[in-house]
Design a protein around this motif. Structure first.
Motif, PDB file in Angstrom:
ATOM      1  N   HIS A   1       0.637  -1.218  -0.005  1.00 59.11           N
ATOM      2  CA  HIS A   1       0.058  -0.124  -0.030  1.00 59.11           C
ATOM      3  C   HIS A   1       0.812   1.353   0.002  1.00 59.11           C
ATOM      4  CE1 HIS A   1      -2.388  -3.248   1.570  1.00 59.11           C
ATOM      5  NE2 HIS A   1      -3.538  -2.573   0.807  1.00 59.11           N
TER       6      HIS A   1
ATOM      7  N   ASP B   1       2.888   3.999   8.138  1.00 56.03           N
ATOM      8  CA  ASP B   1       4.509   3.665   8.412  1.00 56.03           C
ATOM      9  C   ASP B   1       4.800   4.398   9.627  1.00 56.03           C
ATOM     10  OD1 ASP B   1       6.464   2.266   7.035  1.00 56.03           O
ATOM     11  OD2 ASP B   1       7.205   4.238   6.342  1.00 56.03           O
TER      12      ASP B   1
ATOM     13  N   GLY C   1       6.990  -4.173  10.884  1.00 52.65           N
ATOM     14  CA  GLY C   1       6.694  -2.776  11.003  1.00 52.65           C
ATOM     15  C   GLY C   1       6.144  -2.582  12.414  1.00 52.65           C
TER      16      GLY C   1
ATOM     17  N   THR D   1       3.454   4.069  -2.119  1.00 51.91           N
ATOM     18  CA  THR D   1       3.770   4.901  -3.461  1.00 51.91           C
ATOM     19  C   THR D   1       5.087   4.187  -4.243  1.00 51.91           C
ATOM     20  OG1 THR D   1       3.965   6.811  -1.796  1.00 51.91           O
ATOM     21  CG2 THR D   1       2.036   7.004  -3.678  1.00 51.91           C
TER      22      THR D   1
ATOM     23  N   LYS E   1       8.124   6.745   5.978  1.00 50.70           N
ATOM     24  CA  LYS E   1       7.577   6.774   4.879  1.00 50.70           C
ATOM     25  C   LYS E   1       8.665   6.507   3.443  1.00 50.70           C
ATOM     26  CE  LYS E   1       4.937  10.190   5.609  1.00 50.70           C
ATOM     27  NZ  LYS E   1       4.421  11.582   5.134  1.00 50.70           N
TER      28      LYS E   1
END
Ligand SMILES: Cc1cc2nc3c(=O)[nH]c(=O)nc-3n(C[C@H](O)[C@H](O)[C@H](O)COP(=O)(O)OP(=O)(O)OC[C@H]3O[C@@H](n4cnc5c(N)ncnc54)[C@H](O)[C@@H]3O)c2cc1C
Ligand code: FES
Length: 406
Positions: free
Chosen positions: A65, A233, A191, A67, A261
């Motif tokens: 998810h 994030d 994460g 970019t 990010k």
């Protein structure tokens, strides 16, 4: 909501092994995102027996998810496009901040970074920073390539196996939702926010999405809305990724997170750093990632972050206790938390016609949950755990589902 990556490249890979109770491997990697799979490949390449345990599916959380600007993965032939990276400032204060970024680029030897007041945008800007020749990739194609190399080296991938606990003794005993296994080393590439959070404390994801669509329509007439998704994030208190031994992990448990990010490059750097530590190699350029800092500034930030979490917790408990959960079902797509029959926060929502009642208290450290109306999930404002409407855990640090109440 489905990300453009899953819509355009659904992963066809399937787990290549089943969970074997009591199995022993050299290294267990928890998490099959970019960090976990890159680390797993590097270790498997060196001949280690490696198992990746993934709580959900490959790429299910942030990597699926993102970019996806910038990549270091071209060795596996993953297609990429080269683009100039632009950062625009619309106001003078923002332009001054951006000048600081230009100074940092220059200090880092990126002489091609350039300042410009011109842009092709249909609205005025106060300045822009351009860094030529950057890359963008399809993150799921990258994960697929890593996975194929990992399995070719004999690596084991087990999905839907969430790590819930681990001992710090040798060998490390790893407890999962599918059973136990042991390893010489455990790497948490999950994460997990043992750190401050970047996003997720705001209400109304749908409203944020609506604002974004309205802004785009205003400035780019004719633009077509095709996909929308949200993700989170993490960042460390001092903004440097947290890579290395987990405190109180006995030197056998490592963690890699806090990319703020910028994980497409930092995840790979973290994997190189961790694998070289384990294999006793040298990656001096990545040493900064492995050094923990404990200066006064960092401590002050930590205190502030903890105070904010405490405030958030108290406020949400009070709010939840003040209003009773209504008897009637919420409207389709809506959810709310209120005081349940036993006086504790209860969460009720309706998704696809099904009304679910679950505990409104996060199973991590007791945060009161909030409804995410865009993703239709229960999100914890304290450290970022997320749960489906029926209470199934989507993202940690919580490791168990919400108790169902009906
Ligand atoms: C909106 C957004 C845009 C971004 N854009 C960019 C960008 O343009 N460029 C860039 O460089 N970076 C970007 N990033 C950051 C980057 O996407 C992330 O830093 C990176 O994907 C993190 O990868 P990861 O493998 O560490 O984590 P993840 O991809 O989240 O992987 C962690 C995995 O661990 C699994 N897991 C969790 N808990 C457990 C457990 N207990 N047991 C087993 N498995 C578990 C999860 O299911 C998940 O699959 C962006 C991030 C966001 C949110
Ligand atoms: S209390 Fe920590 S994630 Fe919810």
């Amino acid at each position: 909501m489905e990300s453009i990556w899953f819509a355009t490249h659904p992963l066809t890979t399937t787990p290549n092994d089943d969970f074997v109770e009591g199995a022993h491997v050299d290294t267990v990697v928890a998490g099959a995102g970019l960090t976990g799979l890159t680390t797993a490949v590097l270790l498997a390449r060196s001949g280690q027996k490696v198992a990746v345990l993934e709580a959900r599916r490959v790429g299910a959380v942030t990597t699926g998810h993102t970019t996806a600007k910038v990549s270091l993965l071209q060795e596996r032939g993953v297609a990429h496009q080269t683009r100039d990276a632009w950062t625009y400032a619309e106001t003078e204060p923002a332009a001054r901040q951006l000048q600081g970024e230009l100074d940092a680029c220059r200090a880092a030897g990126l002489d091609e970074a350039a300042w410009t007041a011109e842009s092709e945008l249909p609205f005025p800007i106060a300045g822009a920073l351009r860094l030529p020749g950057q890359a963008q990739i399809h993150p799921l194609e990258a994960l697929e390539a890593l996975l194929s190399e990992f399995t070719a080296h004999g690596g084991i991938l087990i999905e839907e196996a969430r790590v819930t606990d681990a001992s710090s003794k040798s060998p490390v005993t790893i407890t999962t939702t599918r059973g136990r296994m042991t390893a010489e080393r455990l790497i948490l590439a999950t994460g997990t926010p043992i750190l401050d959070r970047v996003v997720g404390r705001s209400d109304g994801t749908s409203q944020a999405l609506a604002d974004l669509i309205a802004w785009t329509e205003r400035h780019f007439s004719g633009a077509e809305h095709t996909h929308a998704w949200s993700a989170q994030d993490y960042r460390s208190v001092d903004r440097v990724p947290f890579v290395g031994p987990l405190p109180r992990g006995g030197g056998r448990i490592d963690v890699a997170t806090g990319y703020n990010k910028w994980g497409m490059t930092n995840a790979v750097a973290a994997a190189l750093n961790l694998s070289s530590q384990i294999l006793e190699g040298q990656t001096r350029w990545a040493d900064t990632l492995g050094h923990r800092r404990s200066g006064l500034a960092g401590a002050v930030d930590t205190v502030k972050a903890n105070a904010e979490v405490g405030m958030e917790m108290t406020k949400n408990w009070v709010e939840a206790e003040l209003r009773a959960v209504p008897g009637e079902a919420p409207a389709e797509g809506a959810g709310l938390v209120g005081r349940g029959e036993k006086g504790r926060p209860e969460a009720v929502s309706t998704v696809d016609g099904a009304t679910c009642r679950v505990s409104g208290v996060c199973t991590h450290l007791g945060g009161v949950l909030r409804w995410n109306d865009a993703e239709r999930s229960w999100d914890c404002p304290l450290h970022g755990s997320r749960f489906a409407a029926d209470g199934t855990l989507l993202e940690g640090p919580a490791v168990s589902d919400l108790p169902r109440l009906s």
